[in-house]
Design an enzyme around this catalytic site. Structure first.
Site, PDB file in Angstrom:
ATOM      1  N   HIS A  64       0.705  -1.119   0.234  1.00  0.00           N
ATOM      2  CA  HIS A  64      -0.146  -0.086   0.162  1.00  0.00           C
ATOM      3  C   HIS A  64       0.670   1.163   0.001  1.00  0.00           C
ATOM      4  CE1 HIS A  64      -3.704  -2.455   1.130  1.00  0.00           C
ATOM      5  NE2 HIS A  64      -2.704  -3.492   1.476  1.00  0.00           N
ATOM      6  N   HIS A  90       5.606   6.345   6.547  1.00  0.00           N
ATOM      7  CA  HIS A  90       5.821   6.444   5.286  1.00  0.00           C
ATOM      8  C   HIS A  90       4.463   7.634   3.752  1.00  0.00           C
ATOM      9  CE1 HIS A  90       1.533   5.968   7.042  1.00  0.00           C
ATOM     10  NE2 HIS A  90       0.871   7.066   5.797  1.00  0.00           N
ATOM     11  N   HIS A  92       2.590   9.156   0.765  1.00  0.00           N
ATOM     12  CA  HIS A  92       1.398   8.833  -0.060  1.00  0.00           C
ATOM     13  C   HIS A  92       1.844   9.431  -1.394  1.00  0.00           C
ATOM     14  CE1 HIS A  92      -1.442   7.147   2.899  1.00  0.00           C
ATOM     15  NE2 HIS A  92      -0.467   7.708   3.555  1.00  0.00           N
ATOM     16  N   GLU A 102      -2.593  12.949   0.514  1.00  0.00           N
ATOM     17  CA  GLU A 102      -4.004  12.654   0.751  1.00  0.00           C
ATOM     18  C   GLU A 102      -5.012  14.207   1.147  1.00  0.00           C
ATOM     19  OE1 GLU A 102      -3.582   9.193   3.646  1.00  0.00           O
ATOM     20  OE2 GLU A 102      -4.597   8.884   1.669  1.00  0.00           O
ATOM     21  N   HIS A 115       4.340  11.023   5.956  1.00  0.00           N
ATOM     22  CA  HIS A 115       2.975  10.611   7.349  1.00  0.00           C
ATOM     23  C   HIS A 115       4.225  10.095   8.200  1.00  0.00           C
ATOM     24  CE1 HIS A 115      -1.191  10.493   5.305  1.00  0.00           C
ATOM     25  NE2 HIS A 115      -0.428  12.298   5.464  1.00  0.00           N
ATOM     26  N   THR A 196      -6.237   6.884   7.530  1.00  0.00           N
ATOM     27  CA  THR A 196      -6.354   6.933   6.027  1.00  0.00           C
ATOM     28  C   THR A 196      -6.589   5.646   6.213  1.00  0.00           C
ATOM     29  OG1 THR A 196      -4.593   7.090   5.426  1.00  0.00           O
ATOM     30  CG2 THR A 196      -6.061   9.462   6.478  1.00  0.00           C
TER      31      THR A 196
END
Ligand SMILES: NS(=O)(=O)c1c(F)c(F)c(SCCc2ccc(C(=O)O)cc2)c(F)c1NC1CCCCCCC1
Ligand SMILES: [Zn+2]
Length: 255
Positions: A64, A90, A92, A102, A115, A196
């Site tokens: 992910h 991590h 996004h 996000e 994050h 999230t």
């Protein structure tokens, strides 16, 4: 069931993870005309972030995102009333076709978002903290294409090829983790929200920095095109769509 991101705004996650249908979900759009200045929001001060190169950190592609495990010795020394200890960081991101942060600001989606996830040790174990209001904190910063390479990100990005496939793990020598965040940690938004991703626990004290982090186009492109998710598909657009505020207020540490 929609497990690949971005999910529709009628997240199907809530069929299996009821909190995902709650009224304190993240991410959100930050409407800068509606934020409320709070002089109580002091600059974020971090302690213990310059890790010795002898320290080996786990970097993993979990299908992910790419996750760097962080030692609990990294703490938020100021900026929150509670004590928080680091767990992991991590990222996004989007794809060559579009951006992938996000959170959005006034409807603008940035190229990516980092994050740094923390837990409140007075809530007990991480597992217990995850389920308690204020049990988690996330420091979030937007990643944006800028004119040159950001050398602070090289220790992460130069290892991505080693974790191209889902489940792959490698190690990264300790480096200055604070360099991954914006230079100015005094200007930020604060609101109460959630993870999230499932289980979407509504226990996260969010900080979203106003200053962004600049990476080169090549660095952003490396992030967008290197990793693979489930069944060897490209791991791209790993962001959740913005969620309704349901009356929540977003505070700002600056006017
Ligand atoms: N933005 S966020 O912080 O909500 C977030 C995401 F959006 C995320 F997408 C993720 S990764 C997806 C969740 C996941 C999947 C697999 C594994 C594994 O195989 O070990 C672990 C986790 C992800 F890991 C996180 N953060 C995690 C949330 C899951 C568990 C809580 C503790 C760490 C924070
Ligand atoms: Zn995240």
């Amino acid at each position: 069931m929609c497990l690949s991101l971005p999910c529709t705004d009628k997240d199907e996650w809530q069929l299996e993870f009821p909190f995902c249908g709650g009224q304190k979900q993240s991410p959100i759009n930050i409407d800068t005309n509606s934020t409320i200045f709070s002089h109580e929001l002091q600059p974020i001060v971090l302690a213990g972030y310059s890790l010795d190169p002898s320290e080996q950190l786990s970097l993993m592609n979990n299908g992910h995102t790419v996750v760097l495990q962080l030692p609990g010795s990294l703490t938020i020394a100021s900026g929150y009333p509670q004590e928080y200890r680091a767990m992991q960081l991590h990222l996004h991101w989007g794809s060559p076709e579009g951006p992938g942060s996000e959170h959005t600001v006034d409807g603008r989606r940035y190229d990516g978002e980092i994050h740094m996830v923390y837990y409140n040790p007075s809530c007990g174990s991480i597992k217990e903290a995850m389920k308690q209001p204020g049990g988690l904190a996330v420091l979030a910063a937007f990643l944006q294409v800028g004119p040159e390479d950001n050398m602070h990100y090289q220790p992460l990005l130069e290892q991505l090829h080693k974790v191209q496939e889902e489940g792959k793990e490698t190690t990264v020598a300790g480096f200055n983790i604070e360099g991954l965040l914006p230079a100015n940690l005094g200007r930020y938004y604060r609101y109460s929200g959630s993870l999230t991703t499932p289980p979407c626990y509504q226990t996260v004290n969010w900080t979203v920095f106003n200053w962004t982090v600049l990476l080169s186009k090549e660095q952003i492109s490396l992030l967008e095109t290197t990793l693979q998710g489930d069944d060897d598909t490209d791991l791209q657009n790993n962001f959740r769509l913005t969620q309704r505020l349901h009356g929540r207020k977003v505070l700002a540490s600056f006017q």
